[in-house]
Every structure is written in structure tokens, then in C-alpha cells.
Write a protein that holds these residues in place. Structure first.
Motif, PDB file in Angstrom:
ATOM      1  N   ASP A 106       0.856  -1.245  -0.064  1.00  0.00           N
ATOM      2  CA  ASP A 106      -0.143  -0.100   0.005  1.00  0.00           C
ATOM      3  C   ASP A 106       0.867   1.082  -0.083  1.00  0.00           C
ATOM      4  O   ASP A 106       0.323   2.444  -0.339  1.00  0.00           O
ATOM      5  CB  ASP A 106      -0.978   0.230   1.295  1.00  0.00           C
ATOM      6  CG  ASP A 106      -0.152   0.026   2.464  1.00  0.00           C
ATOM      7  OD1 ASP A 106       0.952  -0.231   2.581  1.00  0.00           O
ATOM      8  OD2 ASP A 106      -0.932  -0.114   3.406  1.00  0.00           O
ATOM      9  N   MET A 177      -0.917  -4.942   2.888  1.00  0.00           N
ATOM     10  CA  MET A 177      -1.947  -3.733   2.981  1.00  0.00           C
ATOM     11  C   MET A 177      -1.624  -3.494   4.875  1.00  0.00           C
ATOM     12  O   MET A 177      -1.837  -4.491   5.636  1.00  0.00           O
ATOM     13  CB  MET A 177      -3.191  -3.751   2.832  1.00  0.00           C
ATOM     14  CG  MET A 177      -3.518  -3.744   1.248  1.00  0.00           C
ATOM     15  SD  MET A 177      -3.088  -2.362   0.356  1.00  0.00           S
ATOM     16  CE  MET A 177      -3.553  -2.829  -1.258  1.00  0.00           C
ATOM     17  N   PHE A 184      -7.607   1.526   3.745  1.00  0.00           N
ATOM     18  CA  PHE A 184      -7.614  -0.040   3.372  1.00  0.00           C
ATOM     19  C   PHE A 184      -9.072  -0.353   3.252  1.00  0.00           C
ATOM     20  O   PHE A 184      -9.716  -1.132   2.225  1.00  0.00           O
ATOM     21  CB  PHE A 184      -7.073  -0.753   4.623  1.00  0.00           C
ATOM     22  CG  PHE A 184      -7.383  -2.256   4.368  1.00  0.00           C
ATOM     23  CD1 PHE A 184      -6.662  -2.837   3.356  1.00  0.00           C
ATOM     24  CD2 PHE A 184      -7.914  -2.816   5.459  1.00  0.00           C
ATOM     25  CE1 PHE A 184      -6.734  -4.255   3.378  1.00  0.00           C
ATOM     26  CE2 PHE A 184      -8.019  -4.399   5.307  1.00  0.00           C
ATOM     27  CZ  PHE A 184      -7.474  -4.917   4.318  1.00  0.00           C
TER      28      PHE A 184
END
Length: 193
Positions: A106, A177, A184
Motif C-alpha cells: 500500500d 496492506m 484500506f
């Protein structure tokens, strides 16, 4: 056994890892290995930064002799560079027919369109309108013998469909993530694949 795999990895790379194999790490490594060795196997790793998600993926790839791809973010990294990287990963999986892993974190999301492209890859095995004419000719030339050996037709559509099938089977996408914050949750809702 895992210590041997780690020492082999450290000898072959320029960025050696110093890992401690506690019980949960061993279990996660086994799960990641199981997922990436299955056709169309992809994974979503959720955890705090620095918890070893990427390291375990790289070690699992080394254990199975898969190539582990990741993007290198620079100040000038944009959508064109992202599409060039995606093409390179897809050509490795589809034209060469070799299993590989795309490790995407991410922290590497420069634009939300990156996540949309990964969503399309997971859904359909391709990113719409990404391939230029010269890319298509390279795909047709490289995949034609593979499609013929698999008993597919030799039409342009049949060869491209076989390329997409090979990409879906051989390109294993692993997303790492962090659950912190709303990003998220929002990405999971917007891009369910």
C-alpha cells in the motif's frame, strides 16, 4: 530447513534478510507458499508495517524459484511507468509461461488507478486498453507456439485469450496492506477483487 532456505536467499541477493522463524512466521510462510504455488493463487496480507509480510513473500518465492517482482517508486514514477512495469510482469507470466509473483504494498500506491489496474488483473487477467499495437504483435509472436501446443486455435483472438489464461495462472499477485486508517477499508469496498 527454513534457515537453509534463508541462507540460500541471502547468498543470491544483494539485500540479505535477517529473519527469526518463530511459530507464527513459519505458519505464514507455509500459507504464502501454498497460495503462490496454486494456479491463479493470489494473496492479501494485512498487517502492520515491519511485521515481515514482504520478507516472507520474498523468501517463499526464493524457495519455489519464482521471480518476485516489485515496483520501485521514484519521484517521477507515473501511470506510464506503472503500465510499463505491468506489461513486463505480464510478458514474463504470459509469454514465457513462467510463474512469478507481483508483490505490491500500500506504500507503493501513487495513484488509486494502480489499485484499479490490479483489480482488473485479478478479475479478468488483463488491464483494458493497456497494450499498444507493438505489444500485441509481440504477444502474438511469443504465445503462438504455446497456444498451438495447448491445442488452441491460431487466430488472433485465440492466441490473446491463451495469453490472458497464462497470465492468470502464472502471475501471482500478493498485496501487502496496513489496516490502519480508512484507506484500506475504502479500497476493499471500491475494488473488491
Amino acid at each position: 530447513k527454513l534457515d537453509d532456505a534463508l541462507s540460500d536467499y541471502n547468498m543470491a541477493t544483494t539485500k540479505p534478510m535477517n529473519l527469526v522463524f518463530f511459530r507464527d512466521a513459519c505458519h505464514h510462510l507455509a500459507r504464502i507458499s501454498r497460495v503462490i504455488t496454486q494456479p491463479r493463487g493470489c494473496a492479501l496480507l494485512v498487517g502492520m508495517g515491519g511485521s515481515g509480510r514482504s520478507s516472507l513473500v520474498r523468501l517463499a518465492c526464493a524457495m519455489w524459484e519464482y521471480q518476485c517482482f516489485s515496483i520501485e517508486i521514484t519521484r517521477t514514477y507515473d501511470e506510464a511507468a506503472w503500465h510499463d512495469d505491468l506489461k513486463r510482469f505480464m510478458f514474463h507470466a504470459g509469454c514465457k509461461g513462467k510463474p512469478c509473483v507481483l508483490l505490491f504494498s500500500d506504500t507503493q500506491i501513487v495513484k488509486e488507478s494502480f489499485v484499479e489496474d490490479i483489480n482488473n488483473l485479478l478479475n479478468a487477467g488483463e488491464v483494458p486498453n493497456m497494450m499498444a499495437e507493438e505489444d500485441m504483435s509481440q504477444i502474438l509472436n511469443d504465445v503462438r507456439p504455446l497456444a498451438k501446443a495447448a491445442g488452441k486455435g491460431e487466430t488472433k483472438d485465440a492466441i490473446y485469450a491463451h495469453f490472458v489464461t497464462l497470465v492468470r495462472q502464472n502471475l501471482h499477485i500478493v498485496l501487502a496492506m496496513s489496516p490502519v486508517g480508512d484507506a484500506f477499508r475504502t479500497r476493499c469496498r471500491m475494488f473488491p477483487s
